[in-house]
Design an enzyme around this catalytic site. Structure first.
Site: not given
Ligand SMILES: *Cc1c(COP(=O)(O)O)cnc(C)c1O
Length: 411
Positions: A149, A234, A263
């Site tokens: 994700f 990520d 985040k």
């Molecule tokens: C939440 C998330 C994203 C995307 O972040 P948004 O601020 O919702 O666009 C990307 N990578 C990971 C691992 C995430 O948990």
């Protein structure tokens, strides 16, 4: 009806009904309408209190309205909020310096949302592949993991393996290769001279807090170094204290070439994300080649700097590690009593509920009635990720509520 302050005079049920015709249906929220919060607790319109065991998918690592973060935001609101990058602002240098120092990398590209950080990382990796590595024009590939994700943009869903996230949104961006997660042999087979980067989550959050075998991240580090491509981690959900370390990659002692953060970087107040990388990598960008109107704005930089300062104390990493022990103990005690298995690191757990008892959604709704908010992920898995500031007592309260809900049996 609302009064001039924007405070709602409508009940939760009325507000939920009011959303239906006017709000896109791209979410299926639990039927709770939150209007206030502090620390690990939120309150609904009727004044009922709930323990927030989701913490905005880790955007609220420091809890709701952490005093130091709110104070930083208030101070900045009274000085300067937005300049665009057409001009310099007096907050950005410190934010970039402190974030680079915290992560042990050199340069920062400030953006807003997580998906933007991922998009930016992909662009930077491709440009690095052409300018530095010498990949033939338009041939660069990026290797990603199944069940990833990374966000919701067109390019990012192009390499998702979740049909719900993809169906109906093609045509998709080419240039991605998907391999199974936690499989170094498959990764090795997919990497070749066209590979710009390997992009993975050190722990897969949305997939259900999937933790790779010890040695996987070290293997990715060695493999990418040998192959001459970038290791792009990520850490938008796993980073900034959640796992008991500043970064989840620290559990294996590795440093990626490119780090994607978001985040919690915004302190639960404003969207703040960043690509952080070695100079050789982020240095490929020149004026006009990439940008964002809001990226690096003074309010975001002030809050982001305050977040980095909090993490610099080490207190939140320590709390995640220590409370994480309690979380694991509590979940271990529930094994065979409705919990089939769980994966946990720091204050982060994916809990597989016995499907005979209920779906993740049904369990989440029952927990809500017990005053605990969680989010289900695939099937019968629920995810626990409370603010890192949660007290031991509150953590016990949440675990007791889970035990009670599981004891009630099938629903
Ligand atoms: C939440 C998330 C994203 C995307 O972040 P948004 O601020 O919702 O666009 C990307 N990578 C990971 C691992 C995430 O948990």
């Amino acid at each position: 009806m609302t009064v001039a302050t924007g405070r709602s005079l409508r009940s939760s049920a009325e507000l939920i009904r009011a959303e239906e015709p006017v709000l896109a249906h791209n979410y299926h929220p639990l039927p709770v309408v939150v209007s206030r919060a502090e620390g690990a607790w939120v309150q609904d319109v009727e004044g009922r209190r709930y323990l927030d065991m989701l913490a905005g998918y880790s955007a609220l690592n420091f809890g709701h309205r952490h005093p130091a973060l709110v104070a930083a935001a208030h101070r900045q609101l009274d000085e300067l909020t937005l300049t665009s990058r057409a001009f310099h602002n007096d907050r950005l240098a410190h934010f970039a310096e402190s974030l680079a120092a915290l992560t042990g990398l050199d340069m920062v590209l400030p953006m807003n949302t997580g998906a933007e950080a991922v998009e930016s990382g992909i662009k930077v990796a491709r440009k690095w592949a052409y300018d530095v590595k010498g990949v033939a024009p338009d041939r660069a590939t990026i290797v990603v993991a199944a069940d990833n994700f990374h966000g919701r943009t067109t390019t990012i869903v192009s390499f998702s393996t979740d049909e719900t996230a993809r169906a109906g949104f093609g045509p998709f961006t080419p240039g991605f290769r998907v391999v199974p997660y936690n499989d170094l042999a498959a990764l090795e087979a997919a990497v070749d001279e066209t590979t710009a980067a390997v992009l993975i989550e050190p722990i897969q959050g949305e997939a259900g807090v999937v933790i790779p075998d010890d040695g996987y991240l070290r293997g990715v580090r060695e493999l990418t170094r040998r192959a001459g491509c970038l290791f792009m981690a990520d850490e938008i959900q796993s980073g900034l204290g959640r796992t008991g370390r500043t970064l989840a990659v620290e559990h294996e002692g590795v440093v990626p070439d490119v780090l994607l953060l978001g985040k919690a970087l915004g302190g639960g107040i404003v969207p703040v994300s960043a690509v952080v990388a070695r100079r050789e990598v982020l240095g490929v960008l020149g004026p006009g080649e990439h940008g964002s109107t809001f990226g690096g704005n003074p309010l975001a930089a002030a809050v982001g700097s305050a977040v980095v300062e909090l993490l610099g104390t080490g207190e939140f990493q320590r709390r995640a590690e220590e409370s994480g022990v309690l979380l694991r103990e509590g979940l271990t005690a529930l094994l065979g009593k409705g919990v089939r298995g769980f994966r946990a690191r720091g204050l982060w757990a994916g809990v597989d509920i016995d499907p005979a008892i209920g779906t993740g959604r049904a369990i989440s709704e029952s927990l809500m009635r017990e005053g605990v908010l969680v989010k289900d992920t695939h099937g019968s898995t629920i995810r626990l990720a409370p603010p890192l500031t949660i007290t031991e007592e509150d953590l016990h309260t949440a675990l007791a509520a889970l035990e009670k809900v599981l004891d009630q049996g099938p629903r």
